[in-house]
Write a protein that holds these residues in place. Structure first.
Motif, mmCIF file in Angstrom:
data_model
loop_
_atom_site.group_PDB
_atom_site.id
_atom_site.type_symbol
_atom_site.label_atom_id
_atom_site.label_comp_id
_atom_site.label_asym_id
_atom_site.label_seq_id
_atom_site.Cartn_x
_atom_site.Cartn_y
_atom_site.Cartn_z
ATOM 1 N N VAL A 1 -4.413 34.481 152.835
ATOM 2 C CA VAL A 1 -5.736 34.659 151.780
ATOM 3 C C VAL A 1 -6.758 35.410 152.629
ATOM 4 O O VAL A 1 -7.033 35.253 153.885
ATOM 5 N N GLU A 2 -7.143 36.458 151.822
ATOM 6 C CA GLU A 2 -8.458 36.993 152.314
ATOM 7 C C GLU A 2 -9.666 36.805 151.519
ATOM 8 O O GLU A 2 -9.481 36.863 150.077
ATOM 9 N N THR A 3 -10.862 36.662 152.003
ATOM 10 C CA THR A 3 -12.230 36.742 151.215
ATOM 11 C C THR A 3 -13.033 37.655 151.768
ATOM 12 O O THR A 3 -13.157 37.813 152.943
ATOM 13 N N ASP A 4 -13.826 38.050 150.739
ATOM 14 C CA ASP A 4 -14.918 39.156 151.269
ATOM 15 C C ASP A 4 -16.261 38.757 150.356
ATOM 16 O O ASP A 4 -16.110 38.745 148.954
ATOM 17 N N GLY A 5 -17.165 38.340 151.051
ATOM 18 C CA GLY A 5 -18.728 37.962 150.356
ATOM 19 C C GLY A 5 -18.977 36.687 150.824
ATOM 20 O O GLY A 5 -18.121 35.749 151.260
ATOM 21 N N PRO A 6 -20.116 36.391 150.421
ATOM 22 C CA PRO A 6 -20.760 34.750 150.927
ATOM 23 C C PRO A 6 -20.116 33.742 149.885
ATOM 24 O O PRO A 6 -19.866 34.055 148.884
ATOM 25 N N VAL A 7 -19.820 32.481 150.807
ATOM 26 C CA VAL A 7 -19.288 31.418 150.132
ATOM 27 C C VAL A 7 -20.298 31.070 148.913
ATOM 28 O O VAL A 7 -19.699 30.253 148.064
ATOM 29 N N LEU B 1 -11.415 46.411 145.392
ATOM 30 C CA LEU B 1 -12.164 45.582 146.170
ATOM 31 C C LEU B 1 -13.381 46.458 146.613
ATOM 32 O O LEU B 1 -14.475 45.757 146.822
ATOM 33 N N ALA B 2 -13.017 47.752 146.965
ATOM 34 C CA ALA B 2 -14.297 48.512 147.353
ATOM 35 C C ALA B 2 -15.350 48.672 146.466
ATOM 36 O O ALA B 2 -16.629 48.763 146.669
ATOM 37 N N THR B 3 -14.951 48.887 145.056
ATOM 38 C CA THR B 3 -15.876 49.197 143.992
ATOM 39 C C THR B 3 -16.516 47.657 143.638
ATOM 40 O O THR B 3 -18.028 47.504 143.336
ATOM 41 N N LEU B 4 -15.838 46.678 143.453
ATOM 42 C CA LEU B 4 -16.573 45.219 143.700
ATOM 43 C C LEU B 4 -17.731 45.019 144.640
ATOM 44 O O LEU B 4 -18.879 44.609 144.366
ATOM 45 N N ARG C 1 -18.220 37.040 145.214
ATOM 46 C CA ARG C 1 -17.148 36.870 146.251
ATOM 47 C C ARG C 1 -15.911 37.010 145.770
ATOM 48 O O ARG C 1 -15.610 36.901 144.812
ATOM 49 N N VAL C 2 -14.858 38.004 146.541
ATOM 50 C CA VAL C 2 -13.720 38.450 146.319
ATOM 51 C C VAL C 2 -12.603 37.571 147.123
ATOM 52 O O VAL C 2 -12.594 37.492 148.260
ATOM 53 N N VAL C 3 -11.711 37.026 146.361
ATOM 54 C CA VAL C 3 -10.497 36.328 147.047
ATOM 55 C C VAL C 3 -9.203 36.871 146.398
ATOM 56 O O VAL C 3 -9.046 37.213 145.338
ATOM 57 N N THR C 4 -8.279 37.274 147.571
ATOM 58 C CA THR C 4 -7.048 38.025 147.430
ATOM 59 C C THR C 4 -5.821 37.017 147.996
ATOM 60 O O THR C 4 -6.413 36.552 149.178
ATOM 61 N N TYR C 5 -4.914 36.877 147.521
ATOM 62 C CA TYR C 5 -3.812 36.146 148.368
ATOM 63 C C TYR C 5 -2.615 36.601 148.165
ATOM 64 O O TYR C 5 -2.140 37.033 146.960
ATOM 65 N N ASP C 6 -1.449 36.521 149.055
ATOM 66 C CA ASP C 6 -0.198 36.938 148.733
ATOM 67 C C ASP C 6 0.703 35.564 148.296
ATOM 68 O O ASP C 6 0.423 34.467 149.018
ATOM 69 N N ALA C 7 1.160 35.705 146.879
ATOM 70 C CA ALA C 7 1.956 34.599 146.492
ATOM 71 C C ALA C 7 3.229 34.055 147.384
ATOM 72 O O ALA C 7 3.428 35.028 148.345
ATOM 73 N N ARG C 8 3.393 32.952 147.193
ATOM 74 C CA ARG C 8 4.379 32.447 148.092
ATOM 75 C C ARG C 8 5.732 33.183 148.039
ATOM 76 O O ARG C 8 6.048 33.778 146.886
ATOM 77 N N GLY C 9 6.432 33.441 149.214
ATOM 78 C CA GLY C 9 7.512 34.332 149.359
ATOM 79 C C GLY C 9 7.336 35.908 149.237
ATOM 80 O O GLY C 9 8.192 36.520 149.216
ATOM 81 N N HIS C 10 6.026 36.328 149.156
ATOM 82 C CA HIS C 10 5.585 37.680 149.028
ATOM 83 C C HIS C 10 4.691 38.153 150.299
ATOM 84 O O HIS C 10 3.984 37.240 150.788
ATOM 85 N N VAL D 1 -9.353 49.722 135.332
ATOM 86 C CA VAL D 1 -9.558 48.458 135.743
ATOM 87 C C VAL D 1 -10.802 48.163 136.319
ATOM 88 O O VAL D 1 -11.178 46.982 135.954
ATOM 89 N N ASN D 2 -11.351 48.886 136.972
ATOM 90 C CA ASN D 2 -12.603 48.583 137.660
ATOM 91 C C ASN D 2 -13.749 48.293 136.759
ATOM 92 O O ASN D 2 -14.668 47.526 136.662
ATOM 93 N N THR D 3 -13.693 49.225 135.606
ATOM 94 C CA THR D 3 -14.728 49.074 134.539
ATOM 95 C C THR D 3 -14.418 47.615 133.788
ATOM 96 O O THR D 3 -15.396 46.812 133.491
ATOM 97 N N ALA D 4 -13.220 47.238 133.492
ATOM 98 C CA ALA D 4 -12.979 46.001 132.932
ATOM 99 C C ALA D 4 -13.561 44.894 133.835
ATOM 100 O O ALA D 4 -14.196 43.774 133.397
ATOM 101 N N LEU D 5 -13.285 44.983 135.241
ATOM 102 C CA LEU D 5 -13.518 43.733 135.932
ATOM 103 C C LEU D 5 -15.173 43.710 135.924
ATOM 104 O O LEU D 5 -15.711 42.668 136.050
ATOM 105 N N ALA D 6 -15.913 44.887 136.065
ATOM 106 C CA ALA D 6 -17.235 45.009 136.156
ATOM 107 C C ALA D 6 -17.944 44.295 134.937
ATOM 108 O O ALA D 6 -18.955 43.590 134.875
#
Length: 306
Positions: free
Chosen positions: A17-23, A46-49, A58-67, A285-290
């Motif tokens: 799991v990777e997190t970026d930004g204040p809790v 990630l950079a755009t966010l 805050r941004v969270v990414t994680y690798d799914a099980r087995g990945h 994709v970045n426009t949609a997220l934003a």
């Protein structure tokens, strides 16, 4: 720099799991990757966010099980249902409070639907927005690989047989020489009219780190999922659905059925793009997220129920 941690689940699977930004950020964006990929697939988002929202998100990414960098699992847990449970566990542990926007690509989008189906109260209490990228709510119903339906049926039959063999190979990874040989096929099935060679290398590296059990084991669950009824109950949430018109895995009819079940969603079709919109069309994709994050941030007077 992102904060990296290992989350041990109740069945002893370890998620990277990777997190970026204040809790205490106003909103947390959780990005879920697709089948055989990993969290690195979102690097252009990630950079755009960070640049656009700073400490608000805050941004969270994680690798799914087995990945990726997560550990392998037992074959019976190579299912979308388990991935939905894993997402609930990640939120409870890594994002215990605050509003959440979920962003899912392909299998990641299906994971979000499964989470909503299996944990409706949990979902309603936490989720404030959705972004679906190149995904489906109907399994392999519309997947014909850009070929005739008859040929697609033959390919699917061969896939099922091969998946069963791979699923029994455990935590071993695909041989790198084989992946190099398969690069033209990977390029054809995943990308649209144009591609960046660096993106193809990124995707090939991700596949190289997926366990053979996950490559084969998740196939049956992904093909069988049907969650249109679940989506129909999410019309109150701001959402966007994106697809490339050259997507051979989750083609336009997949998005059309999602939009029919979720009529409030904003649908974006990317001409000439394939299945990997976060790489092929990062601007869209970045426009949609934003857009979704902005709508959630602009409505602090209506927090998600606790």
């Amino acid at each position: 720099m992102p904060d990296v941690r290992e989350l041990r689940l109740t069945d002893d699977v370890r998620l990277h799991v990777e997190t970026d930004g204040p809790v205490d950020a106003e909103v947390t964006a959780v990005l879920l990757h697709g089948w055989t990929l990993d969290g690195n697939i979102w690097h252009r988002q990630l950079a755009t966010l960070r640049d656009r929202f700073g400490a608000k998100v805050r941004v969270v990414t994680y690798d799914a099980r087995g990945h990726g960098r997560s550990s392998c699992m037992t074959l019976p847990t190579a299912t979308l249902a388990q991935l939905g449970d894993d997402l609930a566990a990640v939120l409870d542990t890594v994002v215990p409070t605050g509003r959440v926007v979920l962003i899912g690509h392909s299998m990641g989008g299906m994971t979000i639907m499964e989470y909503a189906h299996r944990h409706p109260t949990h979902f309603a209490a936490r989720v404030a927005g959705l972004v679906f990228v190149s995904t489906t709510a109907e399994g392999h119903t519309h997947t014909v690989y850009g070929l005739s339906p008859r040929v697609a049926r033959l390919i699917r039959r061969a896939e099922s047989t091969g998946a069963g063999v791979l699923a029994r190979c455990g935590s071993r990874r695909p041989p790198r020489p084989l992946l190099r040989a398969l690069r033209p096929s990977i390029r054809w099935i995943l990308f649209g009219d144009r591609y960046n060679p660096a993106d193809l290398r990124l995707v090939t590296r991700a596949v190289a780190h997926a366990s053979l059990r996950s490559i084969g084991g998740f196939r049956a669950s992904i093909g069988a999922q049907h969650r249109l009824a679940t989506l129909a109950g999410l019309t109150h949430l701001p959402s966007v659905t994106l697809v490339g018109d050259r997507d051979r895995l989750t083609p336009l009819p997949c998005t059309e059925s999602i939009a029919a079940a979720l009529p409030t969603t904003r649908r974006t079709v990317c001409p000439g793009a394939g299945h990997l919109l976060m790489l092929e069309r990062p601007g869209a994709v970045n426009t949609a997220l934003a857009g979704v994050l902005g709508r959630v941030l602009d409505s602090p007077a209506a927090p998600v129920a606790r």
